[in-house]
Scaffold this active site. Sequence first.
Site, PDB file in Angstrom:
ATOM      1  N   CYS A 122       0.707  -1.051   0.102  1.00  0.00           N
ATOM      2  CA  CYS A 122      -0.020   0.007  -0.091  1.00  0.00           C
ATOM      3  C   CYS A 122       1.020   1.335   0.068  1.00  0.00           C
ATOM      4  CB  CYS A 122      -1.003   0.106   1.176  1.00  0.00           C
ATOM      5  SG  CYS A 122      -1.878  -1.274   1.188  1.00  0.00           S
ATOM      6  N   HIS A 262      -3.445   7.236   2.810  1.00  0.00           N
ATOM      7  CA  HIS A 262      -3.695   5.868   1.915  1.00  0.00           C
ATOM      8  C   HIS A 262      -5.251   5.726   2.435  1.00  0.00           C
ATOM      9  CE1 HIS A 262      -4.239   1.743   1.148  1.00  0.00           C
ATOM     10  NE2 HIS A 262      -4.002   1.124   2.252  1.00  0.00           N
ATOM     11  N   ASN A 293     -10.289  -0.084  -0.440  1.00  0.00           N
ATOM     12  CA  ASN A 293      -9.032   0.022  -0.152  1.00  0.00           C
ATOM     13  C   ASN A 293      -8.275  -0.743  -1.587  1.00  0.00           C
ATOM     14  OD1 ASN A 293      -6.147  -0.430   0.499  1.00  0.00           O
ATOM     15  ND2 ASN A 293      -6.624  -0.934   2.727  1.00  0.00           N
TER      16      ASN A 293
HETATM   17  O1  UT7 Z   1      -3.866  -1.251   3.496  1.00  0.00           O
HETATM   18  C1  UT7 Z   1      -3.112  -1.912   4.352  1.00  0.00           C
HETATM   19  C2  UT7 Z   1      -3.252  -1.348   5.757  1.00  0.00           C
HETATM   20  N1  UT7 Z   1      -4.325  -1.852   6.273  1.00  0.00           N
HETATM   21  C3  UT7 Z   1      -4.827  -1.235   7.151  1.00  0.00           C
HETATM   22  O2  UT7 Z   1      -4.726  -0.097   7.576  1.00  0.00           O
HETATM   23  C4  UT7 Z   1      -6.340  -1.683   7.590  1.00  0.00           C
HETATM   24  C5  UT7 Z   1      -6.364  -1.787   9.111  1.00  0.00           C
HETATM   25  N2  UT7 Z   1      -7.233  -2.340   9.870  1.00  0.00           N
HETATM   26  C6  UT7 Z   1      -8.620  -2.064   9.704  1.00  0.00           C
HETATM   27  O3  UT7 Z   1      -9.048  -1.240   8.944  1.00  0.00           O
HETATM   28  C7  UT7 Z   1      -9.600  -2.667  10.953  1.00  0.00           C
HETATM   29  O4  UT7 Z   1      -8.804  -3.260  11.613  1.00  0.00           O
HETATM   30  C8  UT7 Z   1     -10.712  -3.618  10.345  1.00  0.00           C
HETATM   31  C9  UT7 Z   1     -11.574  -2.745   9.553  1.00  0.00           C
HETATM   32  C10 UT7 Z   1     -10.201  -4.810   9.187  1.00  0.00           C
HETATM   33  C11 UT7 Z   1     -11.568  -4.247  11.310  1.00  0.00           C
HETATM   34  O5  UT7 Z   1     -11.840  -3.367  12.303  1.00  0.00           O
HETATM   35  P1  UT7 Z   1     -11.672  -3.747  13.861  1.00  0.00           P
HETATM   36  O6  UT7 Z   1     -12.455  -2.344  14.527  1.00  0.00           O
HETATM   37  O7  UT7 Z   1     -10.094  -3.599  14.242  1.00  0.00           O
HETATM   38  O8  UT7 Z   1     -12.203  -4.872  14.320  1.00  0.00           O
HETATM   39  P2  UT7 Z   1     -11.810  -6.227  15.295  1.00  0.00           P
HETATM   40  O9  UT7 Z   1     -10.741  -7.065  14.431  1.00  0.00           O
HETATM   41  O10 UT7 Z   1     -11.050  -5.520  16.337  1.00  0.00           O
HETATM   42  O11 UT7 Z   1     -12.925  -6.804  15.563  1.00  0.00           O
HETATM   43  C12 UT7 Z   1     -13.829  -6.496  16.260  1.00  0.00           C
HETATM   44  C13 UT7 Z   1     -15.048  -7.480  16.267  1.00  0.00           C
HETATM   45  C14 UT7 Z   1     -14.696  -8.888  16.679  1.00  0.00           C
HETATM   46  O12 UT7 Z   1     -15.698  -9.334  17.417  1.00  0.00           O
HETATM   47  P3  UT7 Z   1     -15.667  -9.341  19.106  1.00  0.00           P
HETATM   48  O13 UT7 Z   1     -14.522 -10.084  19.239  1.00  0.00           O
HETATM   49  O14 UT7 Z   1     -15.516  -7.845  19.530  1.00  0.00           O
HETATM   50  O15 UT7 Z   1     -16.865  -9.960  19.514  1.00  0.00           O
HETATM   51  C15 UT7 Z   1     -14.709  -9.520  15.577  1.00  0.00           C
HETATM   52  O16 UT7 Z   1     -14.849 -10.895  15.525  1.00  0.00           O
HETATM   53  O17 UT7 Z   1     -15.566  -7.466  15.139  1.00  0.00           O
HETATM   54  C16 UT7 Z   1     -15.693  -8.876  14.452  1.00  0.00           C
HETATM   55  N3  UT7 Z   1     -15.521  -8.909  13.140  1.00  0.00           N
HETATM   56  C17 UT7 Z   1     -16.780  -8.755  12.208  1.00  0.00           C
HETATM   57  N4  UT7 Z   1     -17.879  -8.726  12.496  1.00  0.00           N
HETATM   58  C18 UT7 Z   1     -18.295  -8.585  11.258  1.00  0.00           C
HETATM   59  C19 UT7 Z   1     -14.462  -9.145  12.696  1.00  0.00           C
HETATM   60  N5  UT7 Z   1     -14.378  -8.931  11.109  1.00  0.00           N
HETATM   61  C20 UT7 Z   1     -15.883  -8.852  11.181  1.00  0.00           C
HETATM   62  C21 UT7 Z   1     -16.500  -8.898  10.054  1.00  0.00           C
HETATM   63  N6  UT7 Z   1     -18.095  -8.442  10.059  1.00  0.00           N
HETATM   64  N7  UT7 Z   1     -16.223  -8.824   8.603  1.00  0.00           N
END
Ligand code: UT7
Length: 337
Positions: A122, A262, A293
């Site tokens: 990225c 980005h 993205n």
């Molecule tokens: O481009 C290269 C660089 N990439 C980035 O900069 C991406 C950076 N990361 C992100 O944008 C975020 O981490 C995400 C959007 C991918 C995820 O958001 P998050 O706020 O970090 O979510 P998380 O992984 O901490 O998950 C939170 C909750 C979890 O449930 P519990 O444990 O709180 O009950 C996950 O199981 O959301 C759940 N979860 C989902 N729910 C619905 C994880 N993925 C999903 C999903 N749909 N797709």
Amino acid sequence: MARITAATGAAHSRILGLGAYRPVRVVPNADVVDAIDSSDEWIQQRSGIKTRRWAGPEESVQMMSVEASRIALERAGLDARQIDCVVVATVSHLLQTPAVATAIAHELGTDQAAAFDISAACSGFCHGISLASDFVRAGSARYVLVIGVERLTDILDLTDRGTAFIFADGAGAAVVGPSDTPGIGPVVWGSDGEQFDLIRQREDWRDVVGSPEVPGSGVMPHLVMQGNPVFRWASFAMAKVGQQALDRAGITLDELDVFVPHQANMRIIDAMARSMKLPSTVRIARDIADQGNTSAASIPLALDRMMAEGEAKSGDTALLIAFGAGLSYAAQVVTVP
Ligand code: UT7
């Protein structure tokens, strides 16, 4: 001892023209949620994404790059034959060799140009802009075409909750050339290989193919991401990198017109803007909402949109910050072409 003539180039460099290609197909959240047990609400709240663009069969890495490049060349007022070097930032050209850059150069009609790919995920486009600026100023090239392109859907597992809803396809291109005044500031770039595994191709190609002793998986090694640690790293560390790029360019926050980070996640964009204390006068790129993205393509796509919608105009001062797999990052201040 014989004395070698030193290369000399232009006093300064700038972006002369920008072009973009967005795939035709618009994919709403409703079309991705079932396979990952998610919801439109969750995706919008956690990432800001409402729709993304996914490439169709005809929209290859090469095709999207050529389309974006033709626009960039036209806007720069140049013919492809004037390009001395083509740098393509991508992680989704699926031949290990040769580089897609040579095929793109050929299709554009610049067979004499140096052409090669770079792998900085990225952050690839900002790496490419830095290289191009240095080539122009060192005399290695007069005009350089920098392309950021991805067809990430080829390497996505559409049942993977961590990646399927985020990543998308597209291409952006910039022509970098000589300038009377500085139009590309010093780069601030770096990497953190301790976090190598946070975003990666899941396995080595040899593990897919296997050996006579150990059978391979035979499954496409998809892109995997531990999103949350990347999110925390990007939200905090990248604001400092942005400030350093401003400092090194000698630009104050009040002089900044446009912020083009980005397009990884709307919450990261907002967190960076808050940490950097950007004045409300700075226009912020928010292309992610309906483009997704697109990794190396995200910054040129976002800037192109801002220019098309009148949020950025020629001569404006813009801060670009790119970050991603590696982990790697690169940021610089540029003059909008
Ligand atoms: O481009 C290269 C660089 N990439 C980035 O900069 C991406 C950076 N990361 C992100 O944008 C975020 O981490 C995400 C959007 C991918 C995820 O958001 P998050 O706020 O970090 O979510 P998380 O992984 O901490 O998950 C939170 C909750 C979890 O449930 P519990 O444990 O709180 O009950 C996950 O199981 O959301 C759940 N979860 C989902 N729910 C619905 C994880 N993925 C999903 C999903 N749909 N797709």
